[in-house]
Design an enzyme around this catalytic site. Structure first.
Site, PDB file in Angstrom:
ATOM      1  N   GLY A  58      32.491  42.855  52.488  1.00  0.00           N
ATOM      2  CA  GLY A  58      31.676  43.812  51.769  1.00  0.00           C
ATOM      3  C   GLY A  58      32.465  45.080  51.501  1.00  0.00           C
ATOM      4  N   CYS A  59      31.989  45.882  50.557  1.00  0.00           N
ATOM      5  CA  CYS A  59      32.705  47.106  50.179  1.00  0.00           C
ATOM      6  C   CYS A  59      32.690  48.139  51.300  1.00  0.00           C
ATOM      7  CB  CYS A  59      32.130  47.682  48.891  1.00  0.00           C
ATOM      8  SG  CYS A  59      30.323  47.814  48.875  1.00  0.00           S
ATOM      9  N   TYR A  60      31.519  48.433  51.845  1.00  0.00           N
ATOM     10  CA  TYR A  60      31.455  49.385  52.958  1.00  0.00           C
ATOM     11  C   TYR A  60      32.249  48.894  54.176  1.00  0.00           C
ATOM     12  CZ  TYR A  60      27.599  52.028  50.723  1.00  0.00           C
ATOM     13  OH  TYR A  60      26.820  52.798  49.889  1.00  0.00           O
TER      14      TYR A  60
END
Length: 345
Positions: free
Chosen positions: A148-150
């Site tokens: 995921g990006c986070y």
């Protein structure tokens, strides 16, 4: 040339894959699927790709995905795991940009994503696609779960500190901001211009599905108990992510030694820039690139270390990272097709 298929080519991560792969020196784009846009030339939907991508979207059942060497899934959660077994049986490698193969904990996946996992047997061999922390596993993998990006920013920002054992791992804080493209291209009131523009808000404060992913991976870096307080925010920009990470130091370590931990960990990484101590990285310094920038701070020379991390959520936070994984899986130069200079202004 590597024959590449993309399932779900009409969303933001899908078009970002198209942009990156269209100029990749070792790739031949072979199939791009969209049931709704079946027959529509890609360049008609995305004029930025005119002269670069001459394919048309095709319905999934028409696309000859089993004739590809690798298939990217830029789709909602649940799609990749439904199709991965057939593709793997045909010798096709799979890279999923959704969450189907990120979490090893099936119960956590089903709790946070609200769907049953249809092929848990594949989780054991799926490699987590954070290259800088899992390079060897990705090289050997048939299937990769793109992070995921986070979680990308949180893991890369905290890893050197956890591995060195210099912070209290049980009380980590992540204050993260993302541009609106992180919510995807679907029509949704919260991301309408009149709602998201000139506005700034937190969301998922009581719990966010990127928390279990991040915790699962951070726990592999230390024997200590790991606790994470993560609060994401939506900011009125299209691209970009800024994560401010806080940790309490438990060892007597000076600022130069802290900086050295990060420079040693990432000094040879082509897509991580460890900036001078006390710097303030900006999201625009990574726009449309696969770069991630990190800077350290120590307020009042106290016992708190602050790590600032910026990236483009659609590139290093999604599609660029997926291409980086593909390069490793096929024995290519890791940087192939990814050496784009960030766009300014």
């Amino acid at each position: 040339m590597i024959k590449v298929g993309i399932v779900g080519g009409t969303g933001y991560t899908g078009v970002e894959l198209l942009r990156l792969l269209a100029t990749h020196p070792e790739v031949k784009l072979t199939a791009i699927t969209s049931r709704k846009e079946d027959g529509l030339p890609v360049a008609d939907m995305f004029p930025s790709l005119r002269g670069r991508v001459d394919l048309a979207f095709s319905a999934p059942e028409k696309a000859k995905l089993t004739e590809c060497d690798v298939v990217f899934f830029a789709t909602p959660h649940g799609v990749a795991m439904a199709q991965a077994p057939e593709l793997l049986a045909a010798g096709v490698k799979v890279i999923d940009l959704a969450a189907d193969f990120r979490l090893q904990d099936i119960a956590a996946f089903e709790k946070w994503y609200k769907i049953p996992h249809s092929c848990p047997e594949l989780l054991k061999e799926a490699a987590y696609g954070l290259v800088e922390l899992n390079r060897d596993a990705i090289r050997k993998a048939r299937i990769v779960g793109n992070p995921g990006c986070y979680p990308t920013t949180m893991q890369l920002g905290l890893a050197p500190l956890l591995q060195a054992g210099v912070i209290d791992a049980s009380h980590l804080i992540a204050d993260c901001k993302s541009g609106v493209s992180g919510a995807g291209r679907k029509a949704e009131v919260a991301t309408l211009f009149s709602e998201a523009g000139d506005n700034f808000k937190a969301y998922g404060v009581s719990g966010h599905r990127h928390s279990p992913e991040t915790l699962e991976r951070l726990r592999l870096l230390t024997k200590d108990k790991v606790g994470l307080l993560f609060t994401p925010h939506l900011v009125p920009m299209i691209r970009g992510m800024h994560s401010t990470l806080y940790a309490r130091l438990t060892k007597d370590i000076d600022n130069a030694a802290l900086q050295a931990l990060f420079e040693k960990a990432y000094g040879n990484e082509p897509f991580i820039d460890v900036m001078p101590f006390g710097s303030h990285p900006e999201t625009r310094s990574t726009r449309a690139s696969n770069m991630l920038r990190i800077a350290l701070h120590r307020p009042d020379d106290g016992d708190t270390v602050v790590v600032l991390v910026v990236q483009d959520n659609l590139v290093k936070g999604a599609s660029g990272q997926a291409v980086q994984c593909m390069n490793l899986m096929f024995g290519l130069d890791e940087t192939a097709g990814l050496m784009h200079i960030p766009v300014l202004p």
